[in-house]
Design a protein around this motif. Sequence first.
Motif, PDB file in Angstrom:
ATOM      1  N   PRO A  13       0.991  -1.027  -0.101  1.00 37.60           N
ATOM      2  CA  PRO A  13       0.177   0.062  -0.161  1.00 37.60           C
ATOM      3  C   PRO A  13       0.910   1.342  -0.112  1.00 37.60           C
ATOM      4  N   PHE A  14       1.999   1.233   0.540  1.00 40.85           N
ATOM      5  CA  PHE A  14       2.979   2.410   0.649  1.00 40.85           C
ATOM      6  C   PHE A  14       3.708   2.468  -0.915  1.00 40.85           C
ATOM      7  N   VAL A  15       3.871   1.467  -1.482  1.00 39.02           N
ATOM      8  CA  VAL A  15       4.350   1.656  -3.032  1.00 39.02           C
ATOM      9  C   VAL A  15       3.221   2.430  -3.707  1.00 39.02           C
ATOM     10  N   LEU A  16       2.034   1.696  -3.666  1.00 38.83           N
ATOM     11  CA  LEU A  16       0.860   2.319  -4.398  1.00 38.83           C
ATOM     12  C   LEU A  16       0.779   3.867  -4.003  1.00 38.83           C
ATOM     13  N   ARG A  17       0.820   4.470  -2.957  1.00 32.91           N
ATOM     14  CA  ARG A  17       1.008   5.729  -2.759  1.00 32.91           C
ATOM     15  C   ARG A  17       1.691   6.702  -3.665  1.00 32.91           C
ATOM     16  N   ALA A  18       3.065   6.238  -3.947  1.00 31.35           N
ATOM     17  CA  ALA A  18       3.852   6.787  -4.751  1.00 31.35           C
ATOM     18  C   ALA A  18       3.305   6.523  -6.287  1.00 31.35           C
ATOM     19  N   ARG A  19       2.771   5.376  -6.459  1.00 35.62           N
ATOM     20  CA  ARG A  19       2.311   5.269  -7.873  1.00 35.62           C
ATOM     21  C   ARG A  19       1.078   6.368  -8.288  1.00 35.62           C
ATOM     22  N   LEU A  20       0.520   6.380  -7.157  1.00 34.90           N
ATOM     23  CA  LEU A  20      -1.099   7.088  -7.247  1.00 34.90           C
ATOM     24  C   LEU A  20      -0.337   8.626  -7.420  1.00 34.90           C
ATOM     25  N   ALA A  21       0.663   9.064  -6.705  1.00 34.45           N
ATOM     26  CA  ALA A  21       1.110  10.394  -6.928  1.00 34.45           C
ATOM     27  C   ALA A  21       1.663  10.645  -8.282  1.00 34.45           C
ATOM     28  N   LEU A  22       2.352   9.821  -8.677  1.00 33.05           N
ATOM     29  CA  LEU A  22       2.884   9.734  -9.993  1.00 33.05           C
ATOM     30  C   LEU A  22       2.032   9.725 -11.174  1.00 33.05           C
ATOM     31  N   SER A  23       0.971   9.003 -11.119  1.00 31.93           N
ATOM     32  CA  SER A  23      -0.083   8.729 -11.915  1.00 31.93           C
ATOM     33  C   SER A  23      -1.098  10.289 -11.937  1.00 31.93           C
ATOM     34  N   GLY A  39      -6.166  15.068  -3.539  1.00 31.80           N
ATOM     35  CA  GLY A  39      -4.952  15.466  -2.951  1.00 31.80           C
ATOM     36  C   GLY A  39      -3.956  14.721  -2.141  1.00 31.80           C
ATOM     37  N   TYR A  40      -3.237  15.441  -1.099  1.00 31.88           N
ATOM     38  CA  TYR A  40      -2.224  14.494  -0.274  1.00 31.88           C
ATOM     39  C   TYR A  40      -3.139  13.630   0.330  1.00 31.88           C
ATOM     40  N   VAL A  41      -4.229  13.773   1.190  1.00 36.78           N
ATOM     41  CA  VAL A  41      -4.930  12.884   2.082  1.00 36.78           C
ATOM     42  C   VAL A  41      -5.507  11.814   1.293  1.00 36.78           C
ATOM     43  N   ASP A  42      -6.075  12.140   0.183  1.00 40.98           N
ATOM     44  CA  ASP A  42      -6.786  11.151  -0.865  1.00 40.98           C
ATOM     45  C   ASP A  42      -5.617  10.063  -1.052  1.00 40.98           C
ATOM     46  N   ILE A  43      -4.524  10.594  -1.136  1.00 34.72           N
ATOM     47  CA  ILE A  43      -3.408   9.525  -1.838  1.00 34.72           C
ATOM     48  C   ILE A  43      -2.981   8.673  -0.601  1.00 34.72           C
ATOM     49  N   GLU A  87      -6.733   7.562 -13.203  1.00 32.97           N
ATOM     50  CA  GLU A  87      -5.506   7.606 -12.609  1.00 32.97           C
ATOM     51  C   GLU A  87      -5.307   6.556 -11.792  1.00 32.97           C
ATOM     52  N   THR A  88      -6.487   6.441 -10.908  1.00 32.44           N
ATOM     53  CA  THR A  88      -6.447   5.235  -9.690  1.00 32.44           C
ATOM     54  C   THR A  88      -6.491   3.955 -10.407  1.00 32.44           C
ATOM     55  N   LYS A  89      -7.349   3.821 -11.705  1.00 36.09           N
ATOM     56  CA  LYS A  89      -7.301   2.320 -11.966  1.00 36.09           C
ATOM     57  C   LYS A  89      -6.098   1.904 -12.783  1.00 36.09           C
TER      58      LYS A  89
END
Length: 252
Positions: free
Chosen positions: A16-26, A160-164, A205-207
Amino acid sequence: MAGEDELKLLGMWASPFVLRARLALSFKGLRYEYVEEEIFGNKSELLVKYNPVHKKVPVLIHNGKPICESLIIVQYIDEVYGSTRPSLLPTDPYDRSVARFWAAYIDDKVFGSFMTMIRGNTEEEKADGTKQLFAAADTLEGALKECSKGKHFFGGDSVGYVDIALGGFVAWVDARDRMSGLKHFDAERTPLLAAWLERFVALEETKAVMPDVEKLVELSKKRQAQADAAAAVVQGKVIEMAEAHLSSISSD
């Protein structure tokens, strides 16, 4: 990608922590090279080189320089690519502090209770973790109302930040819901959070980066079976030692 904007992300698909980074990049629309790491076995030389302190993912490598820890990575991406799409963190200093507070709450309460729920030593501990996760969802319902100011996301009109920060965990929460039959982001109990979840996972972007929930269920069952087997071995050894001790006493 090469030149002044070379981005590489070391990760593991289920984290889930990697997903945060991928979400931000996406959500920033950035191109990057993704490198899958084997975190349950021997760590790669690349991972050890760029995160020698913790040897954990995610690690973002920007022009040869590593950035570690998921929330730090998200902030870094937002600061470096501030002009790329809407900012993830609010511009107002107070609002930024509020966003950072709720991101820290998510790490402490959501992740903490989730881990207790799945790794508790007893059924009572696991049940307590479930209770804590429901309580955290109730609190986040209020936070969403406060931060969104009546709009769709914690960040307002856009993610935003909290969403990610929270978005990194939603696939795992969904996986555990399917395994337990519970619904932690329930429309009756937390209607704002349930509506937020539907909107968030529906975004392109999430999908684009969200892991397959069924694969997470399979991984969770596999890891639980391994943990149960290891616990059974330890218990067996304890019984053997106890029996040997009793045998030695009775022979005296």
